[in-house]
Design a protein around this motif. Structure first.
Motif, PDB file in Angstrom:
ATOM      1  N   LEU A  90       0.680  -1.063   0.001  1.00  0.00           N
ATOM      2  CA  LEU A  90      -0.147  -0.016  -0.115  1.00  0.00           C
ATOM      3  C   LEU A  90       0.784   1.420  -0.034  1.00  0.00           C
ATOM      4  CD1 LEU A  90      -2.961   1.157   0.283  1.00  0.00           C
ATOM      5  CD2 LEU A  90      -2.819   0.866   2.583  1.00  0.00           C
ATOM      6  N   PHE A  91       1.696   1.294   0.899  1.00  0.00           N
ATOM      7  CA  PHE A  91       2.678   2.464   0.861  1.00  0.00           C
ATOM      8  C   PHE A  91       3.447   2.802  -0.517  1.00  0.00           C
ATOM      9  CE2 PHE A  91       6.485   4.767   2.480  1.00  0.00           C
ATOM     10  CZ  PHE A  91       6.024   5.861   3.027  1.00  0.00           C
ATOM     11  N   HIS A  92       3.965   1.555  -1.291  1.00  0.00           N
ATOM     12  CA  HIS A  92       4.733   1.810  -2.585  1.00  0.00           C
ATOM     13  C   HIS A  92       3.353   2.324  -3.601  1.00  0.00           C
ATOM     14  CE1 HIS A  92       8.696  -0.055  -2.379  1.00  0.00           C
ATOM     15  NE2 HIS A  92       8.051  -0.677  -1.379  1.00  0.00           N
ATOM     16  N   GLU A  93       2.150   1.611  -3.624  1.00  0.00           N
ATOM     17  CA  GLU A  93       1.127   2.596  -4.223  1.00  0.00           C
ATOM     18  C   GLU A  93       0.955   4.049  -4.214  1.00  0.00           C
ATOM     19  OE1 GLU A  93      -2.467   0.538  -3.777  1.00  0.00           O
ATOM     20  OE2 GLU A  93      -1.663  -1.502  -4.265  1.00  0.00           O
ATOM     21  N   VAL A  94       1.059   4.464  -2.784  1.00  0.00           N
ATOM     22  CA  VAL A  94       1.064   5.823  -2.430  1.00  0.00           C
ATOM     23  C   VAL A  94       2.413   6.649  -3.155  1.00  0.00           C
ATOM     24  CG1 VAL A  94       0.790   7.601  -0.716  1.00  0.00           C
ATOM     25  CG2 VAL A  94      -0.847   5.532  -0.616  1.00  0.00           C
ATOM     26  N   LEU A  95       3.442   6.082  -2.885  1.00  0.00           N
ATOM     27  CA  LEU A  95       4.521   6.817  -3.351  1.00  0.00           C
ATOM     28  C   LEU A  95       4.712   6.832  -4.835  1.00  0.00           C
ATOM     29  CD1 LEU A  95       7.225   4.858  -1.126  1.00  0.00           C
ATOM     30  CD2 LEU A  95       6.603   6.948  -0.794  1.00  0.00           C
ATOM     31  N   GLN A  96       4.112   5.621  -5.602  1.00  0.00           N
ATOM     32  CA  GLN A  96       4.011   5.821  -7.133  1.00  0.00           C
ATOM     33  C   GLN A  96       3.248   6.720  -7.583  1.00  0.00           C
ATOM     34  OE1 GLN A  96       3.833   1.723  -7.894  1.00  0.00           O
ATOM     35  NE2 GLN A  96       5.752   1.070  -7.302  1.00  0.00           N
ATOM     36  N   ALA A  97       2.053   6.720  -6.912  1.00  0.00           N
ATOM     37  CA  ALA A  97       1.104   7.769  -7.321  1.00  0.00           C
ATOM     38  C   ALA A  97       1.217   9.234  -7.105  1.00  0.00           C
ATOM     39  CB  ALA A  97      -0.417   7.328  -6.598  1.00  0.00           C
ATOM     40  N   GLU A  98       1.979   9.424  -5.865  1.00  0.00           N
ATOM     41  CA  GLU A  98       2.137  10.718  -5.482  1.00  0.00           C
ATOM     42  C   GLU A  98       3.603  11.578  -5.589  1.00  0.00           C
ATOM     43  OE1 GLU A  98      -0.521  12.220  -4.763  1.00  0.00           O
ATOM     44  OE2 GLU A  98      -1.776  10.327  -4.463  1.00  0.00           O
ATOM     45  N   LEU A  99       4.460  10.822  -5.940  1.00  0.00           N
ATOM     46  CA  LEU A  99       5.946  11.476  -6.336  1.00  0.00           C
ATOM     47  C   LEU A  99       6.526  11.121  -7.422  1.00  0.00           C
ATOM     48  CD1 LEU A  99       7.140  10.207  -2.461  1.00  0.00           C
ATOM     49  CD2 LEU A  99       6.410  12.557  -3.453  1.00  0.00           C
ATOM     50  N   PRO A 100       7.742  11.907  -8.014  1.00  0.00           N
ATOM     51  CA  PRO A 100       8.131  11.525  -9.020  1.00  0.00           C
ATOM     52  C   PRO A 100       8.803  10.045  -8.954  1.00  0.00           C
ATOM     53  CG  PRO A 100       8.833  13.686  -8.296  1.00  0.00           C
ATOM     54  CD  PRO A 100       7.976  13.052  -7.323  1.00  0.00           C
ATOM     55  N   GLU A 101       9.067   9.425  -9.985  1.00  0.00           N
ATOM     56  CA  GLU A 101       9.444   8.107  -9.955  1.00  0.00           C
ATOM     57  C   GLU A 101      10.650   7.622  -9.226  1.00  0.00           C
ATOM     58  OE1 GLU A 101      10.752   4.473 -13.290  1.00  0.00           O
ATOM     59  OE2 GLU A 101      10.073   6.180 -13.895  1.00  0.00           O
ATOM     60  N   LEU A 102      11.765   8.342  -9.497  1.00  0.00           N
ATOM     61  CA  LEU A 102      12.992   8.407  -8.482  1.00  0.00           C
ATOM     62  C   LEU A 102      12.946   8.532  -7.085  1.00  0.00           C
ATOM     63  CD1 LEU A 102      15.966   7.514  -8.596  1.00  0.00           C
ATOM     64  CD2 LEU A 102      16.392   9.885  -9.059  1.00  0.00           C
ATOM     65  N   ALA A 104       9.849   8.194  -5.605  1.00  0.00           N
ATOM     66  CA  ALA A 104       9.132   7.021  -4.747  1.00  0.00           C
ATOM     67  C   ALA A 104      10.026   5.749  -4.686  1.00  0.00           C
ATOM     68  CB  ALA A 104       8.052   6.737  -6.072  1.00  0.00           C
ATOM     69  N   ARG A 105      10.860   5.632  -5.655  1.00  0.00           N
ATOM     70  CA  ARG A 105      11.761   4.326  -5.543  1.00  0.00           C
ATOM     71  C   ARG A 105      12.837   4.381  -4.581  1.00  0.00           C
ATOM     72  NH1 ARG A 105      14.386   4.245 -11.049  1.00  0.00           N
ATOM     73  NH2 ARG A 105      15.653   2.802 -10.005  1.00  0.00           N
ATOM     74  N   GLN A 106      13.220   5.564  -4.326  1.00  0.00           N
ATOM     75  CA  GLN A 106      14.466   5.815  -3.411  1.00  0.00           C
ATOM     76  C   GLN A 106      13.536   5.587  -1.861  1.00  0.00           C
ATOM     77  OE1 GLN A 106      15.574   9.629  -4.947  1.00  0.00           O
ATOM     78  NE2 GLN A 106      17.614   8.923  -5.008  1.00  0.00           N
ATOM     79  N   TRP A 107      12.463   6.576  -1.647  1.00  0.00           N
ATOM     80  CA  TRP A 107      11.901   6.365  -0.365  1.00  0.00           C
ATOM     81  C   TRP A 107      11.277   4.739  -0.473  1.00  0.00           C
ATOM     82  CZ3 TRP A 107       7.347  10.159   0.996  1.00  0.00           C
ATOM     83  CH2 TRP A 107       7.202   9.929   2.720  1.00  0.00           C
ATOM     84  N   GLY A 108      10.684   4.382  -1.465  1.00  0.00           N
ATOM     85  CA  GLY A 108      10.324   2.804  -1.217  1.00  0.00           C
ATOM     86  C   GLY A 108      11.465   2.046  -0.672  1.00  0.00           C
ATOM     87  N   ALA A 109      12.701   2.150  -1.328  1.00  0.00           N
ATOM     88  CA  ALA A 109      13.831   1.114  -0.771  1.00  0.00           C
ATOM     89  C   ALA A 109      14.025   1.396   0.538  1.00  0.00           C
ATOM     90  CB  ALA A 109      15.210   1.426  -1.854  1.00  0.00           C
ATOM     91  N   LEU A 110      13.898   2.686   1.109  1.00  0.00           N
ATOM     92  CA  LEU A 110      14.099   2.889   2.528  1.00  0.00           C
ATOM     93  C   LEU A 110      12.954   2.055   3.322  1.00  0.00           C
ATOM     94  CD1 LEU A 110      15.572   4.155   4.872  1.00  0.00           C
ATOM     95  CD2 LEU A 110      14.438   6.235   4.245  1.00  0.00           C
ATOM     96  N   ALA A 111      11.841   2.338   2.726  1.00  0.00           N
ATOM     97  CA  ALA A 111      10.684   1.630   3.432  1.00  0.00           C
ATOM     98  C   ALA A 111      10.744   0.151   3.594  1.00  0.00           C
ATOM     99  CB  ALA A 111       9.227   2.280   2.829  1.00  0.00           C
ATOM    100  N   ASP A 112      10.982  -0.232   2.432  1.00  0.00           N
ATOM    101  CA  ASP A 112      11.288  -1.778   2.411  1.00  0.00           C
ATOM    102  C   ASP A 112      12.426  -2.283   3.399  1.00  0.00           C
ATOM    103  OD1 ASP A 112       9.588  -2.201   0.124  1.00  0.00           O
ATOM    104  OD2 ASP A 112      11.153  -2.339  -1.156  1.00  0.00           O
ATOM    105  N   ARG A 113      13.382  -1.572   3.646  1.00  0.00           N
ATOM    106  CA  ARG A 113      14.623  -1.852   4.432  1.00  0.00           C
ATOM    107  C   ARG A 113      14.004  -1.943   6.007  1.00  0.00           C
ATOM    108  NH1 ARG A 113      19.955   1.371   4.897  1.00  0.00           N
ATOM    109  NH2 ARG A 113      19.514   1.782   7.011  1.00  0.00           N
ATOM    110  N   ILE A 114      13.337  -1.001   6.168  1.00  0.00           N
ATOM    111  CA  ILE A 114      12.600  -0.609   7.678  1.00  0.00           C
ATOM    112  C   ILE A 114      11.643  -1.604   7.989  1.00  0.00           C
ATOM    113  CG2 ILE A 114      11.236   0.945   8.956  1.00  0.00           C
ATOM    114  CD1 ILE A 114      13.088   3.338   7.781  1.00  0.00           C
ATOM    115  N   GLY A 115      10.822  -1.907   7.005  1.00  0.00           N
ATOM    116  CA  GLY A 115       9.552  -2.714   7.165  1.00  0.00           C
ATOM    117  C   GLY A 115      10.174  -4.174   7.291  1.00  0.00           C
TER     118      GLY A 115
END
Length: 136
Positions: A90-102, A104-115
């Motif tokens: 769900l977090f990745h869906e929001v990141l991809q919908a609301e942020l520029p691609e790069l 979103a990918r960078q924040w998503g990588a950090l979220a994956d590591r923390i999660g």
């Protein structure tokens, strides 16, 4: 595959707050996550401000968050390891919908590591003391 930097990427505190707001609006109505969060969050704006500070600290290193999120998650037995992949999806869906691609990918990588850290921590901390470790 090129490794993305995990922190200090191009994002503002306002963008972080916006993503957090959009994400928790979706969490509140999510069939699996909604009831779990609702059981523990009494004041949604306060929770969202706290999580915004968490992310500003993690990404921007603003030193505006103090707390022990692992302890909070482990102390709630209805928060299960299997919730983290759902949360991250769900977090990745929001990141991809609301942020520029790069971004979103960078924040998503950090979220994956923390999660993944939270997920594995919950599994490890809830095991009987003499049980062999679960590595998956």
């Amino acid at each position: 595959m090129t490794q993305l930097p995990l922190a200090r990427f191009d994002i503002t505190a306002e963008q972080i707050a916006y993503v957090v707001d959009v994400f928790y609006a979706r969490v509140r109505v999510h069939q699996v996550l909604g009831p779990v969060f609702s059981a523990h969050v009494e004041d949604w704006p306060e929770h969202e401000e706290k999580i915004t500070r968490f992310w500003c600290n993690a990404i921007l290193r603003e030193k505006c968050y103090s707390g022990n999120p692992m302890r909070v998650h482990v102390s709630r037995p209805d928060v299960k390891a299997e919730h983290f992949p759902i949360w991250l999806g769900l977090f990745h869906e929001v990141l991809q919908a609301e942020l520029p691609e790069l971004t979103a990918r960078q924040w998503g990588a950090l979220a994956d590591r923390i999660g993944e850290g939270f997920r594995t921590g919950i599994v490890a901390m809830r095991q009987p003391k003499d049980a062999p470790p679960k590595l998956f």
